[in-house]
Scaffold this active site. Structure first.
Site, PDB file in Angstrom:
ATOM      1  N   GLU A  38      -3.837  -2.687   3.759  1.00 41.61           N
ATOM      2  CA  GLU A  38      -3.306  -3.895   3.142  1.00 41.61           C
ATOM      3  C   GLU A  38      -2.159  -4.344   4.043  1.00 41.61           C
ATOM      4  OE1 GLU A  38      -1.952  -3.409  -0.902  1.00 41.61           O
ATOM      5  OE2 GLU A  38      -1.270  -5.485  -0.968  1.00 41.61           O
ATOM      6  N   ARG A 264      -4.388  12.696   0.616  1.00 44.34           N
ATOM      7  CA  ARG A 264      -3.506  11.959   1.527  1.00 44.34           C
ATOM      8  C   ARG A 264      -2.554  12.917   2.204  1.00 44.34           C
ATOM      9  NH1 ARG A 264      -0.081   7.641   0.164  1.00 44.34           N
ATOM     10  NH2 ARG A 264      -1.879   6.649  -0.721  1.00 44.34           N
ATOM     11  N   LYS A 274       4.663   2.810   1.495  1.00 45.82           N
ATOM     12  CA  LYS A 274       5.096   1.534   2.081  1.00 45.82           C
ATOM     13  C   LYS A 274       6.205   0.894   1.260  1.00 45.82           C
ATOM     14  CE  LYS A 274       0.895  -0.009   2.995  1.00 45.82           C
ATOM     15  NZ  LYS A 274      -0.227  -0.869   3.417  1.00 45.82           N
TER      16      LYS A 274
HETATM   17  P1  ATP Z   1       1.149   3.227   0.511  1.00 51.16           P
HETATM   18  O1  ATP Z   1       0.855   4.135  -0.635  1.00 51.16           O
HETATM   19  O2  ATP Z   1       2.039   3.789   1.536  1.00 51.16           O
HETATM   20  O3  ATP Z   1       1.564   1.847   0.095  1.00 51.16           O
HETATM   21  P2  ATP Z   1      -1.503   2.346   0.761  1.00 51.16           P
HETATM   22  O4  ATP Z   1      -2.520   3.334   0.399  1.00 51.16           O
HETATM   23  O5  ATP Z   1      -1.225   1.321  -0.262  1.00 51.16           O
HETATM   24  O6  ATP Z   1      -0.218   3.101   1.269  1.00 51.16           O
HETATM   25  P3  ATP Z   1      -3.124   0.849   2.499  1.00 51.16           P
HETATM   26  O7  ATP Z   1      -2.744  -0.162   3.489  1.00 51.16           O
HETATM   27  O8  ATP Z   1      -3.870   0.414   1.295  1.00 51.16           O
HETATM   28  O9  ATP Z   1      -1.818   1.613   2.090  1.00 51.16           O
HETATM   29  O10 ATP Z   1      -3.870   2.048   3.189  1.00 51.16           O
HETATM   30  C1  ATP Z   1      -4.937   1.885   4.084  1.00 51.16           C
HETATM   31  C2  ATP Z   1      -5.720   3.165   4.118  1.00 51.16           C
HETATM   32  O11 ATP Z   1      -4.889   4.243   4.517  1.00 51.16           O
HETATM   33  C3  ATP Z   1      -6.265   3.513   2.751  1.00 51.16           C
HETATM   34  O12 ATP Z   1      -7.609   3.929   2.904  1.00 51.16           O
HETATM   35  C4  ATP Z   1      -5.396   4.634   2.300  1.00 51.16           C
HETATM   36  O13 ATP Z   1      -6.093   5.504   1.457  1.00 51.16           O
HETATM   37  C5  ATP Z   1      -4.997   5.306   3.605  1.00 51.16           C
HETATM   38  N1  ATP Z   1      -3.729   5.994   3.465  1.00 51.16           N
HETATM   39  C6  ATP Z   1      -2.565   5.483   3.026  1.00 51.16           C
HETATM   40  N2  ATP Z   1      -1.610   6.430   2.981  1.00 51.16           N
HETATM   41  C7  ATP Z   1      -2.183   7.581   3.401  1.00 51.16           C
HETATM   42  C8  ATP Z   1      -1.725   8.928   3.576  1.00 51.16           C
HETATM   43  N3  ATP Z   1      -0.465   9.286   3.298  1.00 51.16           N
HETATM   44  N4  ATP Z   1      -2.601   9.837   4.037  1.00 51.16           N
HETATM   45  C9  ATP Z   1      -3.861   9.488   4.326  1.00 51.16           C
HETATM   46  N5  ATP Z   1      -4.354   8.250   4.186  1.00 51.16           N
HETATM   47  C10 ATP Z   1      -3.540   7.302   3.725  1.00 51.16           C
HETATM   48 MG    MG Z   2      -3.518   0.580  -0.911  1.00 55.58          MG
END
Ligand code: ATP
Ligand code: MG
Length: 559
Positions: A38, A264, A274
């Site tokens: 995102e 994760r 984020k």
């Molecule tokens: P955050 O929780 O930091 O806001 P998010 O999951 O909302 O992260 P996205 O941009 O939606 O961020 O993530 C893109 C991809 O990266 C998704 O498939 C998500 O599952 C993966 N991802 C995000 N954080 C992690 C992590 N700590 N370890 C592994 N994969 C991750």
């Molecule tokens: Mg997300």
């Protein structure tokens, strides 16, 4: 939480096993994965795990990996993030080729499918407020309550949904919900929201839309449109899978992707959210998204962390289906391994102490030869000027040393690397009683650092010539958080007040100052350092990527 086995060997994991089995069963000719960020912030090291997994699979199996921006929330999304994410994925060493996509490209199709759900009696417009909807959703132990608007006719729903799209209603006035089961044990199936009204400018679709799809509604359908075979996400989406499958079943989608969940990445002393990272930047706790203390890829890059070290790190931690916290020491180990192999050696004095070699002729300068990499002769050598006035590291001298201190002290002889044996003969102090200068003698017979009579010294120290070494600022970074498990909900309390130490009167070799190399170097006995973008022509700035482990112990052993 499920109890599937954790990763067994490096490079093999339960997701790759599933894919291999699917290929063996002839289910797919080609494996298609996607990395779906995102664009509401910069990527962090957790994303590196997901990138390496999705793009890695596409390299190892016949297949491809898409980069898809999940740009369904215009309020938090910006072009800056879209650009930085692409730069970061490339920097990490992966390439999506032609396969760059945006969920917003599918807004039209997603909308049409929403109308289909309405026509099929599977979606309705709800006029309740967000709070009313949340309240009526029930809990884990209590079923939800039906919305008073749940039994609207198809005609009325279609009319209202079209007027939502046309911009007739303000934000929050109505939503479109799936009509599934308000008593479902899985709360995600209790009539989830598909569309909300948001009068907001979108970075790509501009003002065309004022209703935007939810993550749950957009994600699986985007996967299906792109022909994704294995939609890999993190564990918090496990409970969303029945909903993912429900949409795929009810809609005339062109393919049937499957969702798989993995744990994760969590790291000690680090927050990978984020929301928190955005706040660290906005509240000025750090100097920006690329502050070298940030766990963002931009921060790690600026700090001098090589992408190969990150790839090695995510390979070593593997992919498992149980949440865990990885010791940040593991990341540091991978960075040291890579930098030890690849980086050139130089000398820098972080906290200079002046030394005058009293028996060295005034005005004389000698060019001594120094090697650039101990394990790689092809890295060559360079010259360092030795003269009567030098700088050594302040910590390398003690006037009254304890027993195991083998470095410089009055009467004690040490080796200056690549140069001579020197012995301390005098100590000069200021009015406050602090040591400001040392007097030494050198043994001309020990040129190059060895005594012809075979006598030994217990320490080899780095140094720089006073005349030609260059003043520099050196920044030493420590963990951003003092707590090994920082509390994301009150992170400010866990910040490490000593996360940045600035050494403003350090000295570096002239060759370091002159070079514009962007690769980190090892400053001998100090660690790995990289030129920072804050450097000016008059004052180079170097950031410590990472220290050497256990400097003192190593030095004692060297003898
Ligand atoms: P955050 O929780 O930091 O806001 P998010 O999951 O909302 O992260 P996205 O941009 O939606 O961020 O993530 C893109 C991809 O990266 C998704 O498939 C998500 O599952 C993966 N991802 C995000 N954080 C992690 C992590 N700590 N370890 C592994 N994969 C991750
Ligand atoms: Mg997300």
């Amino acid at each position: 939480m499920s109890t599937e086995p954790v990763a067994t060997e490096v490079g093999r994991d339960f997701i790759r096993d599933i894919i291999q089995a699917d290929l063996d069963a002839g289910k797919y000719k080609e494996i298609v994965t996607r990395f779906p960020p995102e664009p509401n912030g910069y990527l962090h090291i957790g994303h590196a795990k997901s990138i390496a997994l999705n793009f890695g699979i596409a390299q190892e199996f016949p297949g491809r990996c898409h980069l898809r921006f999940d740009d369904t929330n215009p309020v938090k999304e910006e072009q800056e993030y879209i650009d930085s994410i692409q730069a970061d994925v490339r920097w990490l060493g992966f390439d999506w080729g032609k396969n760059l996509f945006f969920a917003s490209d599918y807004f039209e199709r997603l909308y049409d499918w929403a109308e289909k759900l309405i026509r099929d009696g599977l979606a309705y417009v709800d006029d309740q407020t967000q709070e009313e909807i949340r309240f009526a959703r029930g809990t884990l132990t209590e079923p939800g309550k039906h919305s008073p608007f749940r039994e609207r006719s198809v005609e009325e729903n279609l009319d209202l949904f079209r007027r939502m799209k046309a911009g007739e209603f303000p934000n929050g006035a109505r939503v479109l919900r799936a009509k599934i089961d308000m008593a479902a044990g899985n709360i995600n199936l209790r009539d989830p929201v598909l569309y909300r009204i948001l009068h907001a400018h979108h970075p790509r679709t501009g003002d065309k839309w004022c209703i935007y799809p939810s993550y749950d509604y957009a994600h699986g359908q985007s996967d299906a449109i792109e022909g994704i075979t294995h939609s890999i996400c993190t564990l918090e989406f496990e409970d969303h899978r029945p909903l993912y499958d429900w949409f795929i079943e009810k809609l005339p989608v062109p393919s049937e992707p499957h969702q798989y969940e993995f744990a994760r990445l969590n790291l000690t002393y680090t927050v990978l959210s984020k929301r928190v990272l955005t706040q660290l930047v906005r509240d000025g706790h750090v100097a920006g998204w690329d502050d070298p203390r940030m766990p963002t890829m931009a921060g790690l890059r600026r700090r001098g962390v090589p992408p190969a070290a990150l790839r090695e790190f995510v390979k070593r931690i593997g992919v498992a289906k149980a949440n865990s916290v990885v010791d940040v020491g593991m990341l540091e180990f991978c960075i040291r391994e890579e930098l030890n192999r690849t980086s050139q050696r130089r000398m820098a004095v972080l906290r200079p102490l002046k030394v005058v070699i009293e028996n060295y002729p005034e005005g004389q300068v000698e060019e001594l030869e120094a090697i650039n990499h101990p394990d790689d002769p092809s890295a060559g050598t360079r010259k360092i000027a030795f003269g009567r006035e030098l700088y050594i590291e302040r910590d390398d001298f003690m006037e009254n040393p304890p027993k195991k201190f083998f470095r410089l002290s009055p009467g004690n002889e040490v080796r200056l690397r690549y140069a001579y044996f020197v012995k301390c003969t005098g100590v000069i102090k200021n009015d406050a009683g602090e040591v400001v200068e040392l007097r030494c003698t050198y043994d001309p017979a020990t040129r190059g650092g060895n005594a012809p009579d075979g006598r030994k010294v217990k320490a080899t120290m780095h140094w720089l010539p006073a005349a030609t070494s260059v003043p520099a600022e050196i920044r030493i970074y420590n963990q951003l958080f003092a707590n090994p498990n920082p509390d994301a909900s009150n992170f400010a309390a866990d910040l490490n007040p000593q996360s940045l130490e600035i050494l403003s009167d350090a000295r570096i070799e002239p060759s370091v100052a002159e070079s514009n190399a962007t690769e980190p170097m090892q400053f001998e006995r100090q660690g790995y350092f990289v030129r920072d973008k804050d450097s000016t022509p008059g004052k180079p700035v170097f950031s410590r990527t990472i220290g050497l482990r256990d400097t003192f112990a190593k030095e004692v052993a060297k003898g």
